[in-house]
Design an enzyme around this catalytic site. Structure first.
Site, PDB file in Angstrom:
ATOM      1  N   HIS A  38       7.340  -0.465   6.735  1.00 50.26           N
ATOM      2  CA  HIS A  38       8.541   0.037   6.072  1.00 50.26           C
ATOM      3  C   HIS A  38       8.873   1.447   6.559  1.00 50.26           C
ATOM      4  O   HIS A  38      10.033   1.755   6.873  1.00 50.26           O
ATOM      5  CB  HIS A  38       8.359   0.050   4.553  1.00 50.26           C
ATOM      6  CG  HIS A  38       8.553  -1.281   3.903  1.00 50.26           C
ATOM      7  ND1 HIS A  38       7.731  -2.361   4.157  1.00 50.26           N
ATOM      8  CD2 HIS A  38       9.478  -1.715   2.993  1.00 50.26           C
ATOM      9  CE1 HIS A  38       8.140  -3.399   3.433  1.00 50.26           C
ATOM     10  NE2 HIS A  38       9.195  -3.033   2.731  1.00 50.26           N
ATOM     11  N   HIS A  82       0.195   1.206   0.399  1.00 52.92           N
ATOM     12  CA  HIS A  82      -0.186   2.018   1.562  1.00 52.92           C
ATOM     13  C   HIS A  82      -0.902   3.290   1.119  1.00 52.92           C
ATOM     14  O   HIS A  82      -0.625   3.826   0.036  1.00 52.92           O
ATOM     15  CB  HIS A  82       1.036   2.414   2.388  1.00 52.92           C
ATOM     16  CG  HIS A  82       1.582   1.319   3.234  1.00 52.92           C
ATOM     17  ND1 HIS A  82       0.883   0.759   4.284  1.00 52.92           N
ATOM     18  CD2 HIS A  82       2.779   0.674   3.193  1.00 52.92           C
ATOM     19  CE1 HIS A  82       1.621  -0.185   4.846  1.00 52.92           C
ATOM     20  NE2 HIS A  82       2.763  -0.262   4.194  1.00 52.92           N
TER      21      HIS A  82
END
Length: 358
Positions: A118, A177
């Site tokens: 992303h 993440h």
């Protein structure tokens, strides 16, 4: 390994801090995570930019596809864990007192975590958009225009970094993440985008070149996967971990697996090549109507509306290979629609209307 565990444990502390102290911004952070979703490149950013500037739109697809391909290879090399499963399996916490990290419907990504896809996709595509916007103002020569260019430069790059930081924080907040993974993704995306600033050949690429590029990307990735599998290294090691530690099995989506992203990107690149080298594109986007503002606005509106309909097309997931084939076809249809089908239909309607008026 000890240094990496320390990096991960510090990352967990940051995630806990975000989830505790930024709870009021949960909806905004979830939204920013969607903003950074690479799939938005094909369904939102590309339709807008291609009709305004075909050079920028074409570059955007190439940057997104090659960037995501590098992201896949890096993920396979770096073997990055994701926070939501790492805290469940690490042995560094005493007495099995592993931290509690909250999960969300978009937490359970199934691929490896480093670098963040992303963050990488968002940084490279927004880099293309900002540099493209600034290219219009850099040509201004008079003194007042130069001042305006500097102000515009400061404003756009400020917006750029606000978006990237927001996307990064959102990905850390949802525990998908670690902080170092999103930082690595941002700078890797910038490097890919900057490389394509000096690659003008993509603007004149033939359909054969698109097909050759697709084949190279697919064969290299598949060969890399099979080669390591022969060495008993499973590059899909992250999928069982995601299924095991995801709080809700319904949050596991085959669309987040490594090969799903690869197939989606190869389909988009093939669809772009097919569209740009089609007669429909030459007739509509290279004809006299292409210079009309009304034509471009209609193309943007029709493209965005049509692509939103693709969201209602649900690909069956019970057979993995069938899913990949249909995903490739759906991804190819999206840029083909934007580049050729929609402009050609609008061109035909405008020509028919002009004939009736005459």
């Amino acid at each position: 390994s000890i240094k990496m565990d320390l990096l991960h444990s510090n990352g967990v502390l940051i995630i806990q801090h975000l989830q505790r102290d930024y709870r009021a911004y949960q909806d905004f952070l979830n939204f920013m995570s969607h903003v950074g979703d690479p799939r938005n490149i094909f369904s939102i950013y590309f339709p807008l930019w291609f009709q305004l500037n075909q050079v920028v739109g074409t570059k955007m697809i190439w940057v997104a596809v090659i960037g995501d391909w590098f992201n896949l290879i890096f993920k396979w090399i770096l073997f990055g864990h994701r926070p939501y499963w790492w805290v469940q399996e690490t042995m560094i916490y005493p007495n099995q007192s592993s931290p509690c990290l909250e999960q969300f419907p978009i937490t359970c990504e199934t691929g490896p975590g480093s670098p963040s896809g992303h963050a990488m996709g968002s940084s490279c595509v927004w880099y293309v958009m900002v540099t493209a916007a600034l290219s219009y103002t850099v040509r201004w020569k008079d003194k007042s225009a130069v001042t305006l260019h500097r102000l515009t430069w400061s404003f756009l790059w400020s917006i750029y970094w606000i978006i990237q930081i927001s996307v990064c924080i959102s990905r850390v907040f949802i525990a998908t993440h670690f902080p170092h993974q999103v930082v690595l993704g941002v700078f890797a995306g910038i490097l890919v985008a900057e490389a394509f600033e000096h690659t003008p050949a993509i603007q004149t690429a033939s359909l054969r070149m698109y097909i050759k590029t697709n084949l190279f990307l697919f064969i290299f990735a598949l060969g890399f996967y099979l080669s390591l599998k022969l060495l008993d290294i499973d590059l899909l090691w992250s999928v069982p971990k995601a299924k095991k530690w995801c709080a809700n099995p319904d949050w596991i989506n085959i669309d987040t697996t490594p090969f799903a992203g690869l197939v989606r990107n190869l389909g988009a690149l093939f669809g772009l090549g097919l569209g740009i080298n089609s007669e429909m594109f030459i007739t509509s986007c290279k004809g006299k109507n292409s210079c009309r503002i009304s034509f471009r606005i209609l193309c943007v509106a029709a493209s965005l509306a049509t692509l939103q309909l693709y969201n209602f097309v649900k690909i069956p997931t019970h057979t993995e290979y069938l899913f990949y084939i249909l995903s490739f076809c759906k991804s190819a249809a999206m840029p083909l629609t934007v580049v050729a089908l929609v402009p050609y239909c609008i061109h035909s309607l405008m020509r028919t209307t002009e004939k009736k008026l005459n």
